[in-house]
Design a protein around this motif. Structure first.
Motif: not given
Length: 209
Positions: A3-27
């Protein structure tokens, strides 16, 4: 969750993005820290297992995960053409630079029906004590209320020694229920009808490109 695989939420101090393969190494790098594993009650995994986890979370209809981007870190990122991005979000591998943690909500069969369990991790030291965790939780709770019609209440389970997290959730209106359990955790609950958002504005949502 898909449901949230293409959802990006914009906040004041942060941005929420879906967990993608490109994030795995740092995680995976975060989870190599014994301190973080202890705080999150996690086991150490190989990088291959971490990639498998990312895929399983994507397919899991009971777990919604967002990666947290620190907008202060985004402000120092330039795009492929050398242009300063000025805190703006663009979906590409450079977003890994601004990753600072994650926030999740999941629904367990053994919890009361309609109960969403929240988890948050701010892994980057320089992104702590900036109000990012508080805002990320507000965005996640508002997103959950808007999208999961079956949701009735939120629950968090926190180590009895994690006084900072306990106070954070109490400040959000959560109340302790019961006593410390066998895992030395306390449970705090918030009815969705008692949730007080930061503001009455709708979420600013973009699509992952």
């Amino acid at each position: 969750m898909k449901i949230n695989c293409n959802t990006v939420i914009i906040g004041k101090k942060l941005i929420l993005v879906p967990y993608k393969k490109q994030h795995v190494e740092k995680y995976h790098g975060w989870m190599s820290s014994e301190e973080i594993r202890e705080q999150t009650a996690s086991e150490e995994l190989s990088i291959e297992e971490e990639y498998e986890n990312q895929q399983s979370w994507y397919e899991d209809e009971k777990k919604c995960t967002f990666i947290i981007l620190d907008r202060d870190l985004l402000s120092s990122v330039v795009d492929d053409n050398g242009n300063d991005r000025g805190g703006q979000w663009h979906s590409n591998t450079q977003d890994v630079i601004s990753m600072c943690g994650d926030v999740n909500i999941f629904f367990n069969d053994f919890e009361e029906e309609g109960t969403g369990e929240l988890e948050i991790m701010i892994a980057e030291q320089n992104s702590r004590r900036k109000g990012i965790a508080k805002e990320a939780l507000h965005l996640m709770m508002k997103y959950a209320i808007d999208n999961f019609t079956f949701l009735k209440q939120f629950i968090v389970k926190i180590s009895e020694n994690n006084s900072a997290s306990i106070q954070l959730f109490k400040n959000l209106g959560f109340e302790q229920v019961g006593h410390v359990n066998v895992f030395k955790e306390i449970n705090l609950i918030l009815d969705k009808n008692n949730y007080k958002p930061l503001n009455n504005n709708p979420l600013e949502i973009k699509s992952w490109e």
